[in-house]
Write a protein that holds these residues in place. Structure first.
Motif, PDB file in Angstrom:
ATOM      1  N   TRP A  76     -26.742   3.538 -24.365  1.00  9.62           N
ATOM      2  CA  TRP A  76     -28.039   4.323 -24.352  1.00  9.62           C
ATOM      3  C   TRP A  76     -28.498   4.650 -23.053  1.00  9.62           C
ATOM      4  N   PRO A  77     -27.850   5.470 -21.982  1.00  7.90           N
ATOM      5  CA  PRO A  77     -28.142   5.374 -20.830  1.00  7.90           C
ATOM      6  C   PRO A  77     -29.720   5.913 -20.818  1.00  7.90           C
ATOM      7  N   GLU A  78     -30.320   5.772 -19.364  1.00  8.89           N
ATOM      8  CA  GLU A  78     -31.786   5.807 -19.292  1.00  8.89           C
ATOM      9  C   GLU A  78     -31.697   7.133 -18.490  1.00  8.89           C
ATOM     10  N   PRO A  79     -32.496   8.109 -18.604  1.00  8.68           N
ATOM     11  CA  PRO A  79     -32.823   9.182 -17.763  1.00  8.68           C
ATOM     12  C   PRO A  79     -32.886   8.880 -16.204  1.00  8.68           C
ATOM     13  N   GLU A  80     -32.221   9.772 -15.604  1.00 13.85           N
ATOM     14  CA  GLU A  80     -32.343   9.219 -13.965  1.00 13.85           C
ATOM     15  C   GLU A  80     -33.697   9.946 -13.672  1.00 13.85           C
ATOM     16  N   GLY A  81     -34.184  10.843 -14.238  1.00 14.87           N
ATOM     17  CA  GLY A  81     -35.545  11.633 -13.929  1.00 14.87           C
ATOM     18  C   GLY A  81     -36.351  12.004 -15.207  1.00 14.87           C
ATOM     19  N   ARG A  82     -37.498  12.466 -14.976  1.00 13.84           N
ATOM     20  CA  ARG A  82     -38.129  13.101 -16.292  1.00 13.84           C
ATOM     21  C   ARG A  82     -38.899  14.298 -15.833  1.00 13.84           C
ATOM     22  N   THR A  83     -38.046  15.131 -15.444  1.00  8.86           N
ATOM     23  CA  THR A  83     -38.553  16.442 -14.990  1.00  8.86           C
ATOM     24  C   THR A  83     -38.010  17.763 -15.697  1.00  8.86           C
ATOM     25  N   PRO A  84     -38.414  18.809 -16.004  1.00 10.04           N
ATOM     26  CA  PRO A  84     -37.699  19.980 -16.573  1.00 10.04           C
ATOM     27  C   PRO A  84     -36.443  20.050 -16.399  1.00 10.04           C
ATOM     28  N   LYS A  85     -36.291  19.933 -14.966  1.00  7.24           N
ATOM     29  CA  LYS A  85     -34.621  20.292 -14.349  1.00  7.24           C
ATOM     30  C   LYS A  85     -33.836  18.966 -14.573  1.00  7.24           C
ATOM     31  N   ASP A  86     -34.629  17.768 -14.928  1.00  6.51           N
ATOM     32  CA  ASP A  86     -33.500  16.756 -15.366  1.00  6.51           C
ATOM     33  C   ASP A  86     -33.379  16.849 -16.697  1.00  6.51           C
ATOM     34  N   TRP A  87     -34.157  17.611 -17.578  1.00  6.81           N
ATOM     35  CA  TRP A  87     -33.760  17.991 -18.973  1.00  6.81           C
ATOM     36  C   TRP A  87     -32.699  19.023 -19.061  1.00  6.81           C
ATOM     37  N   GLU A  88     -32.919  19.951 -18.164  1.00  7.31           N
ATOM     38  CA  GLU A  88     -31.915  20.978 -18.183  1.00  7.31           C
ATOM     39  C   GLU A  88     -30.247  20.377 -17.974  1.00  7.31           C
ATOM     40  N   ARG A  89     -30.368  19.271 -16.959  1.00  4.08           N
ATOM     41  CA  ARG A  89     -29.055  18.552 -16.587  1.00  4.08           C
ATOM     42  C   ARG A  89     -28.461  17.771 -17.865  1.00  4.08           C
ATOM     43  N   ILE A  90     -29.405  17.390 -18.328  1.00  2.93           N
ATOM     44  CA  ILE A  90     -29.061  16.417 -19.674  1.00  2.93           C
ATOM     45  C   ILE A  90     -28.278  17.266 -20.643  1.00  2.93           C
ATOM     46  N   ILE A  91     -29.142  18.666 -20.918  1.00 11.97           N
ATOM     47  CA  ILE A  91     -28.422  19.515 -21.779  1.00 11.97           C
ATOM     48  C   ILE A  91     -27.162  20.157 -21.245  1.00 11.97           C
ATOM     49  N   PHE A  92     -27.029  20.525 -20.053  1.00 16.55           N
ATOM     50  CA  PHE A  92     -25.819  20.903 -19.317  1.00 16.55           C
ATOM     51  C   PHE A  92     -24.775  19.892 -19.588  1.00 16.55           C
ATOM     52  N   ASN A  93     -24.959  18.604 -19.297  1.00 15.88           N
ATOM     53  CA  ASN A  93     -23.778  17.713 -19.240  1.00 15.88           C
ATOM     54  C   ASN A  93     -23.571  17.497 -20.876  1.00 15.88           C
ATOM     55  N   PHE A  94     -24.334  17.592 -21.743  1.00 15.92           N
ATOM     56  CA  PHE A  94     -24.014  17.494 -23.189  1.00 15.92           C
ATOM     57  C   PHE A  94     -23.101  18.514 -23.478  1.00 15.92           C
ATOM     58  N   LYS A  95     -23.450  19.692 -22.984  1.00 14.90           N
ATOM     59  CA  LYS A  95     -22.491  20.861 -23.250  1.00 14.90           C
ATOM     60  C   LYS A  95     -21.203  20.866 -22.643  1.00 14.90           C
ATOM     61  N   VAL A  96     -21.013  20.309 -21.521  1.00 11.58           N
ATOM     62  CA  VAL A  96     -19.794  20.364 -20.736  1.00 11.58           C
ATOM     63  C   VAL A  96     -19.203  19.052 -21.639  1.00 11.58           C
ATOM     64  N   ALA A  97     -19.616  18.093 -22.196  1.00 14.99           N
ATOM     65  CA  ALA A  97     -18.808  16.957 -22.556  1.00 14.99           C
ATOM     66  C   ALA A  97     -18.159  17.472 -23.939  1.00 14.99           C
ATOM     67  N   ASN A  98     -19.125  18.357 -24.719  1.00 17.31           N
ATOM     68  CA  ASN A  98     -18.397  18.865 -26.007  1.00 17.31           C
ATOM     69  C   ASN A  98     -17.471  19.956 -25.637  1.00 17.31           C
ATOM     70  N   GLU A  99     -17.744  20.765 -24.694  1.00 16.89           N
ATOM     71  CA  GLU A  99     -16.548  21.834 -24.275  1.00 16.89           C
ATOM     72  C   GLU A  99     -15.291  20.970 -24.066  1.00 16.89           C
ATOM     73  N   GLU A 100     -15.276  20.054 -23.283  1.00 19.15           N
ATOM     74  CA  GLU A 100     -14.122  19.455 -22.958  1.00 19.15           C
ATOM     75  C   GLU A 100     -13.656  18.742 -24.071  1.00 19.15           C
ATOM     76  N   LEU A 101     -14.384  17.951 -24.935  1.00 13.27           N
ATOM     77  CA  LEU A 101     -14.133  17.449 -26.195  1.00 13.27           C
ATOM     78  C   LEU A 101     -13.266  18.611 -27.141  1.00 13.27           C
ATOM     79  N   ILE A 102     -13.597  19.644 -27.170  1.00 15.48           N
ATOM     80  CA  ILE A 102     -13.100  20.872 -27.891  1.00 15.48           C
ATOM     81  C   ILE A 102     -11.747  21.039 -27.264  1.00 15.48           C
ATOM     82  N   ARG A 103     -11.627  21.209 -26.280  1.00 17.72           N
ATOM     83  CA  ARG A 103     -10.334  21.474 -25.368  1.00 17.72           C
ATOM     84  C   ARG A 103      -9.174  20.266 -25.890  1.00 17.72           C
ATOM     85  N   VAL A 104      -9.891  19.124 -25.651  1.00 16.88           N
ATOM     86  CA  VAL A 104      -8.925  18.051 -25.813  1.00 16.88           C
ATOM     87  C   VAL A 104      -8.472  17.945 -27.458  1.00 16.88           C
TER      88      VAL A 104
END
Length: 155
Positions: A76-104
């Motif tokens: 359960w990682p803690e967010p590094e920041g709490r801004t809308p940009k931080d939220w965008e980064r969280i969503i982006f990283n989730f997207k990248v992780a899933n795209e990598e999983l699909i490739r695997v």
């Protein structure tokens, strides 16, 4: 043969049986509320999204032959920041992780889906689990937490 890769695709950003796929649920979250704790002693939407990312990355790691461990980011990682940009980064990283999983997943041969994972430091983290069970479990994990996020986003 059952195509488990299609199941993770549907849970992530496809036509999920249970309703909105997890990316749609995350994209519907108001960035200002993503970090709020609406329920005492419960995780925020951002914390759930980070948890989803952590376990998606861990599943990819296991599927590539690494021993089953806790996610590198932690359970359960803690967010590094709490801004809308931080939220965008969280969503982006989730997207990248899933795209990598699909490739695997797409690189796994049909005869490898029943192979058991390498156990790591804890037998509870993977002993006796096959590749297909692992990915199926992650699809269920996505659906479960997508429902939590959808409920929390109504607050």
């Amino acid at each position: 043969m059952f195509n488990i890769t299609n199941e993770i695709k549907k849970a992530f950003n496809g036509d999920a049986w249970h309703g909105n796929h997890v990316m749609q649920t995350l994209n519907n979250v108001n960035p200002e509320s993503a970090f709020s704790h609406f329920v005492p002693d419960a995780h925020s939407i951002a914390e759930i999204a980070l948890h989803l990312t952590a376990w998606t990355e861990e599943v990819s790691s296991r599927l590539t032959g690494k021993p089953a461990e806790e996610p590198a980011m932690g359970d359960w990682p803690e967010p590094e920041g709490r801004t809308p940009k931080d939220w965008e980064r969280i969503i982006f990283n989730f997207k990248v992780a899933n795209e990598e999983l699909i490739r695997v997943c797409e690189a796994i041969k049909d005869n490898q889906w029943d192979d058991e994972l390498k156990s790591g430091g804890s037998t509870a983290l993977g002993t006796g689990v096959s590749n297909i069970e692992l990915v199926n479990g992650l699809a269920q994990h996505h659906a479960y937490h997508s429902g939590q996020i959808a409920l929390l986003s109504k607050f």
